[in-house]
Design a protein around this motif. Structure first.
Motif, PDB file in Angstrom:
ATOM      1  N   PRO A  22     -14.217   0.567   7.550  1.00  0.00           N
ATOM      2  CA  PRO A  22     -13.150  -0.398   7.279  1.00  0.00           C
ATOM      3  C   PRO A  22     -12.121   0.180   6.312  1.00  0.00           C
ATOM      4  O   PRO A  22     -12.459   0.970   5.428  1.00  0.00           O
ATOM      5  CB  PRO A  22     -13.883  -1.585   6.663  1.00  0.00           C
ATOM      6  N   VAL A  23     -10.871  -0.227   6.511  1.00  0.00           N
ATOM      7  CA  VAL A  23      -9.779   0.221   5.651  1.00  0.00           C
ATOM      8  C   VAL A  23      -9.000  -1.017   5.211  1.00  0.00           C
ATOM      9  O   VAL A  23      -8.477  -1.747   6.048  1.00  0.00           O
ATOM     10  CB  VAL A  23      -8.815   1.177   6.376  1.00  0.00           C
ATOM     11  N   ARG A  24      -8.938  -1.232   3.913  1.00  0.00           N
ATOM     12  CA  ARG A  24      -8.155  -2.327   3.349  1.00  0.00           C
ATOM     13  C   ARG A  24      -7.064  -1.719   2.473  1.00  0.00           C
ATOM     14  O   ARG A  24      -7.135  -0.551   2.093  1.00  0.00           O
ATOM     15  CB  ARG A  24      -9.023  -3.258   2.495  1.00  0.00           C
ATOM     16  N   ARG A  25      -6.091  -2.510   2.135  1.00  0.00           N
ATOM     17  CA  ARG A  25      -5.023  -2.024   1.268  1.00  0.00           C
ATOM     18  C   ARG A  25      -5.595  -1.491  -0.043  1.00  0.00           C
ATOM     19  O   ARG A  25      -5.111  -0.491  -0.563  1.00  0.00           O
ATOM     20  CB  ARG A  25      -4.010  -3.139   0.981  1.00  0.00           C
ATOM     21  N   LEU A  26      -6.622  -2.141  -0.567  1.00  0.00           N
ATOM     22  CA  LEU A  26      -7.236  -1.668  -1.805  1.00  0.00           C
ATOM     23  C   LEU A  26      -7.738  -0.235  -1.659  1.00  0.00           C
ATOM     24  O   LEU A  26      -7.572   0.578  -2.567  1.00  0.00           O
ATOM     25  CB  LEU A  26      -8.382  -2.588  -2.230  1.00  0.00           C
ATOM     26  N   ASN A  44       3.386  -0.234   0.228  1.00  0.00           N
ATOM     27  CA  ASN A  44       4.485  -1.180   0.130  1.00  0.00           C
ATOM     28  C   ASN A  44       4.975  -1.535   1.539  1.00  0.00           C
ATOM     29  O   ASN A  44       5.684  -0.757   2.174  1.00  0.00           O
ATOM     30  CB  ASN A  44       5.615  -0.570  -0.702  1.00  0.00           C
ATOM     31  N   GLU A  45       4.584  -2.711   2.007  1.00  0.00           N
ATOM     32  CA  GLU A  45       4.920  -3.134   3.362  1.00  0.00           C
ATOM     33  C   GLU A  45       6.432  -3.184   3.589  1.00  0.00           C
ATOM     34  O   GLU A  45       6.938  -2.730   4.618  1.00  0.00           O
ATOM     35  CB  GLU A  45       4.311  -4.505   3.628  1.00  0.00           C
ATOM     36  N   ARG A  46       7.157  -3.719   2.644  1.00  0.00           N
ATOM     37  CA  ARG A  46       8.621  -3.821   2.774  1.00  0.00           C
ATOM     38  C   ARG A  46       9.238  -2.437   2.972  1.00  0.00           C
ATOM     39  O   ARG A  46      10.042  -2.216   3.868  1.00  0.00           O
ATOM     40  CB  ARG A  46       9.197  -4.513   1.536  1.00  0.00           C
ATOM     41  N   PHE A  47       8.825  -1.489   2.145  1.00  0.00           N
ATOM     42  CA  PHE A  47       9.356  -0.129   2.260  1.00  0.00           C
ATOM     43  C   PHE A  47       8.946   0.513   3.587  1.00  0.00           C
ATOM     44  O   PHE A  47       9.762   1.149   4.262  1.00  0.00           O
ATOM     45  CB  PHE A  47       8.887   0.737   1.088  1.00  0.00           C
ATOM     46  N   ALA A  48       7.681   0.344   3.967  1.00  0.00           N
ATOM     47  CA  ALA A  48       7.196   0.938   5.218  1.00  0.00           C
ATOM     48  C   ALA A  48       8.033   0.454   6.404  1.00  0.00           C
ATOM     49  O   ALA A  48       8.416   1.245   7.271  1.00  0.00           O
ATOM     50  CB  ALA A  48       5.724   0.604   5.426  1.00  0.00           C
ATOM     51  N   ARG A  49       8.360  -0.813   6.416  1.00  0.00           N
ATOM     52  CA  ARG A  49       9.155  -1.368   7.521  1.00  0.00           C
ATOM     53  C   ARG A  49      10.599  -0.846   7.491  1.00  0.00           C
ATOM     54  O   ARG A  49      11.195  -0.628   8.549  1.00  0.00           O
ATOM     55  CB  ARG A  49       9.117  -2.888   7.493  1.00  0.00           C
ATOM     56  N   ASP A  55       4.031  -1.312   9.638  1.00  0.00           N
ATOM     57  CA  ASP A  55       3.388  -1.889   8.460  1.00  0.00           C
ATOM     58  C   ASP A  55       2.958  -0.708   7.590  1.00  0.00           C
ATOM     59  O   ASP A  55       3.253   0.441   7.895  1.00  0.00           O
ATOM     60  CB  ASP A  55       2.170  -2.730   8.873  1.00  0.00           C
ATOM     61  N   VAL A  56       2.222  -0.998   6.538  1.00  0.00           N
ATOM     62  CA  VAL A  56       1.641   0.059   5.710  1.00  0.00           C
ATOM     63  C   VAL A  56       0.683   0.879   6.573  1.00  0.00           C
ATOM     64  O   VAL A  56      -0.029   0.331   7.418  1.00  0.00           O
ATOM     65  CB  VAL A  56       0.898  -0.577   4.505  1.00  0.00           C
ATOM     66  N   ILE A  57       0.663   2.196   6.371  1.00  0.00           N
ATOM     67  CA  ILE A  57      -0.253   3.059   7.122  1.00  0.00           C
ATOM     68  C   ILE A  57      -1.161   3.818   6.157  1.00  0.00           C
ATOM     69  O   ILE A  57      -0.781   4.102   5.025  1.00  0.00           O
ATOM     70  CB  ILE A  57       0.491   4.050   8.038  1.00  0.00           C
ATOM     71  N   ALA A  58      -2.352   4.113   6.634  1.00  0.00           N
ATOM     72  CA  ALA A  58      -3.300   4.892   5.840  1.00  0.00           C
ATOM     73  C   ALA A  58      -2.801   6.329   5.704  1.00  0.00           C
ATOM     74  O   ALA A  58      -2.113   6.850   6.591  1.00  0.00           O
ATOM     75  CB  ALA A  58      -4.678   4.883   6.498  1.00  0.00           C
TER      76      ALA A  58
END
Length: 142
Positions: A22-26, A44-49, A55-58
């Motif tokens: 599993p991968v979470r933002r944390l 940072n979701e806003r920046f990623a978009r 969305d945010v990527i690993a």
């Protein structure tokens, strides 16, 4: 330590059962702190978009580490991995929810080499996409 898997007990074509990671933002924030890679696309979701991502990527190296963990868990000894390489083929998109994403890794014994070494071919998927390609590990067995 030595590998718990015995060379004489594996065969070419033998499947290594898949494992889910599993991968979470944390996890991404913790990895950023450990690696020093604080690129905003990983938290940072806003920046990623704004840079065209869904969305945010690993981190690619985080994804690679999960496949490496799969190999060391199978072998029973992290020191048994004598060579490891991958190419990154897709992103692990990590939404900001209770589920996050999952990286599923499986493997197959691709070749038996001299000196009790084997080549493991790996498949890593997230959301039905292959996220690594040409993923291979050479493992020293006992």
């Amino acid at each position: 330590m030595t590998a718990t898997v015995k060379y004489d007990e594996v065969e070419v074509g033998q499947q290594i059962p898949a494992a889910d990671y599993p991968v979470r933002r944390l996890n991404l924030v913790m990895y950023a702190g450990a690696s020093g890679d604080f690129n905003q696309i990983h938290w940072n979701e806003r920046f990623a978009r704004t840079v065209g991502l869904p969305d945010v990527i690993a981190h690619g190296m985080f994804t690679m580490a999960q496949a490496g963990r799969f190999v060391t868990d199978w072998a029973g000894d992290p020191g048994a991995v004598v060579d490891y390489g991958v190419r990154f083929s897709s992103m692990v998109v990590v939404p900001d929810d209770d589920e996050g994403a999952t990286i599923t890794v499986s493997g197959v014994v691709e070749e038996k080499l001299e000196d009790k070494r084997v080549v493991i071919a790996l498949v890593a998927k997230s959301a039905d996409a292959n996220v690594l390609s040409k993923a291979r590990a050479v493992v020293q067995l006992s």
